[in-house]
Structure formats: C-alpha cells, structure tokens
Enzyme design. Structure first.
Site, PDB file in Angstrom:
ATOM      1  N   ASP A  69       0.854  -1.191   0.000  1.00 38.17           N
ATOM      2  CA  ASP A  69       0.000   0.000   0.000  1.00 38.17           C
ATOM      3  C   ASP A  69       0.885   1.235   0.000  1.00 38.17           C
ATOM      4  OD1 ASP A  69       0.868  -0.771   2.536  1.00 38.17           O
ATOM      5  OD2 ASP A  69      -1.136  -1.013   3.341  1.00 38.17           O
ATOM      6  N   GLU A 128      -5.974   3.112   3.353  1.00 38.10           N
ATOM      7  CA  GLU A 128      -6.571   3.694   4.554  1.00 38.10           C
ATOM      8  C   GLU A 128      -7.974   4.219   4.295  1.00 38.10           C
ATOM      9  OE1 GLU A 128      -5.338   3.353   7.395  1.00 38.10           O
ATOM     10  OE2 GLU A 128      -3.217   2.973   7.096  1.00 38.10           O
TER      11      GLU A 128
END
Length: 372
Positions: A69, A128
């Site tokens: 990520d 997120e």
C-alpha cells in the site's frame, strides 16, 4: 558503514505522505526509481495513482503477486525526525513508507536476479480509505496480469526486529466505517420543550450502541463498536439541531458484521421515534477480513522455521482492518506481521519503526521467492 539505499528511499517517501487516490508525488517517486532499473526485465502500467509492475521470469509456470500500500494518514506528525512529513496534517503513521521501500527492494533484487516465475508487484493506493484494493482488483490491468499466488506484509510495532508473526486462517477482522447524522429541531436553551435536542439524542445512541456488543454478539465471537468522534451544536446556549457520530465496526465474522449493522439500524429507528428526529447512517468504507490460505501459509511458515535469522511467532487474529482481504478473497495467499520494535503503535503521531526491519524483510522475502 554505508546506509542501505532502501532506508534512504523510506525516508524520502516518509516526507511526502498523501491521502487515498491523491498519491501523485508518491507515484512519481516510485516510477522514477523503477524506471532506473534495466527496462528489458519488466513491464509497467499505471492505474489511477497506483502501479502494476510485472517482472518476467526465466521459465514461468505461474505469476506471484506482491502487494504494497502507498497512502498516508490525516495525522500531524510528532516524531521530530529530520525526515518528518513535509505535508501538514499528513503522516505515514501506518508504515506504508516501510512497505513501499521493502517492495522496491524485493523488486530490485528480482529484476537483477531473475527467478523462474513471473512476479507482479502491486503498488496500491487508498488502503486507509476509501479503499483501493477492491477497485484495483477489478481493473483491466489487474485481470490481464492476474497472479496465481499473492502475498503482503504489515509492520507490527509490538514485535522486535527479526520477528515475523503469522497464522493460518483469519488474521485481520472485517471492518466498516460508521457515520451517523442526527437532525432534529434546535432552539434557545431556555425553551427545551420547543426543541428536539440532538446532543441528548446522540448521547443516548452512543450508550445504546455499546449494548449491541454486550447483548447481541455471541460472547465466544468478537466484535467492536467504537465511536471516536462526536460533533453537535454551535454554542453553549443553543440547543443543538444536528449531531454527528463517527466510528468503526470490527468483527471476526461476516455474519457478526451483518448482525451488528442490523441492530444499529434497529436502535436508530428507536432514536428517531423517541426523539422525533431524522437519523441517517453511512457505513463508509468496508473491508473484507484478511484470511490466510492454508497451503501457501503453511509453506511460508515451514520456510521461516528453517531460516535461522527469523524468529517465527504464531500469532492470534487481530481486530485491525486491511483491504488486502479483498485480494485474498479472490486469490490464494497470505499476509504477515513484520516486527519493527516501536514504543508507539500504528496510527500514532509518534510512530518510529526500526529501520533495520527493511533490509531484514527484503532478505527474507527474496530468499523465499527463489523456492516458491
């Protein structure tokens, strides 16, 4: 002793945290580095603010996927590090700078020392929020290079460097954001009988939400409802016309998530009737559980047991959420915790992971991938 180039990369990336689907500087940095590698060894495609990089194997029979990520968090950094965030109110407080530098280290090694099978490196935005894994999974680019096995890691501040924690089956929980907006009738503090006070209504609802966990979830199961933020009203002598609750739901089973949401909706109807108001629920981003597949997880753990440099820990499942779960839902693979030995936890403004974990992880993963 010279500093590892991937520690320098981590520090560069730490300076430029960006929120989900805003990772423009981050994407440019990654592209610039990757394009410095021998171009005959890989193919690259962009997807929104993310990247796919396919490294060609010498005699491929399958494609191995590795996902990292790339986004940061809306947190004001408090570390006082010389390479602190240059973006006000933004911080890599969940280790994605570590994740990216490790991925680039593995990518570099695989380009320079080809393995038999093809590898797909996935640089995923918006982990997120609002959630990048699911749409990335469905993209034409992903489907064209769809891997047969996929893996990822996440830093773990509570474990020392040199530790890898993993387990078969459920590793991370099902998660959902929770936003509840209440609207009634405001008015003067001296005339409460002419109003519908949304601060009072919201307060009742917060208390009632906790009864879901204690009275509606099997005590042998686990679930969490946390309200982390309450807003309502304008000044001290005006009864609030609106209020807003912001929180999160986490469960260890899909069934419990469904039950919790059903009970929230029932309680909200009671609040609407009891306080003569309107209430709107928004579940925001929802993440599927991270479930490690048995065969590849066992094989990885067997490899770790033979590696004298690794301290293997069979951990318990955690209530953390990770949208990598969507990829594991579709493709066999696993995720593991990487020890980084920080006194401050994930999403903390003072998180300072030990950078020795970067080269350790690169070494472990590159050695593992040779024999997959």
């Amino acid at each position: 002793m010279s500093q590892s180039p991937f520690i320098k990369i981590r520090r560069d990336l730490h300076k430029i945290p960006e929120l989900g689907f805003q990772e423009v500087k981050t994407q440019n940095y990654l592209l610039k580095y990757i394009e410095s590698l021998p171009k005959d060894r890989y193919e690259i495609r962009t997807w929104r603010t993310g990247l796919f990089v396919k490294v060609l194997g010498t005699a491929p029979t399958k494609t191995i996927g590795y996902r990292t990520d790339i986004d940061g968090l809306p947190i004001e950094e408090q570390t006082n590090l010389p390479f602190s965030s240059e973006h006000e109110g933004r911080m890599h407080a969940c280790g994605h700078d570590f994740h990216m530098s490790i991925a680039l280290g593995v990518l570099t090694h695989i380009v320079e020392h080809p393995i038999k099978d093809d590898m797909l490196f996935i640089f995923q935005p918006a982990e997120e929020g609002p959630g990048g894994a699911e749409p990335m999974l469905k993209s034409e680019e992903f489907q064209a290079w769809r891997p047969d096995l996929i893996l990822a890691l996440h830093i773990a501040p509570e474990y020392p460097v040199g530790t890898i924690a993993i387990k078969e089956g459920l590793l991370f929980a099902n998660t959902s954001e929770l936003f509840i907006d209440l609207k009634g009738k405001g008015g003067h503090a001296a005339y409460p009988h002419q109003t519908n006070d949304m601060v009072v209504a919201a307060s009742y609802l917060v208390t009632q939400l906790q009864s879901i966990i204690s009275r509606n979830v099997d005590p042998l199961d686990s679930a969490v409802i946390t309200i982390g933020k309450i807003t309502g009203g304008t000044v001290q002598n005006i009864i609030a016309e609106t209020a807003r609750l912001e929180g999160t739901i986490r469960t260890l089973s899909v069934e419990s998530m469904q039950k919790v949401k059903k009970r929230i909706e029932a309680l909200v109807k009671g609040i609407e009737n009891g306080f003569e108001c309107k209430v709107k629920i928004d579940y925001g981003s929802m993440y599927h559980q991270v479930y490690n597949h048995e065969q590849p997880t066992k094989a990885f753990m067997k490899y770790l047991e033979k590696n004298q440099n690794v301290s293997l820990y069979v951990c318990k499942e955690a209530m953390t959420g990770e949208d990598f779960g969507y990829m594991l839902k579709e493709i066999p693979g696993f995720m593991f915790w990487l020890g980084v030995d920080s006194p401050y936890g994930l999403h903390h403004a003072k998180l300072e992971p030990n950078e020795d974990a970067i080269d350790f992880a690169i070494s472990v993963l590159t050695d593992y991938l040779v024999g997959v």
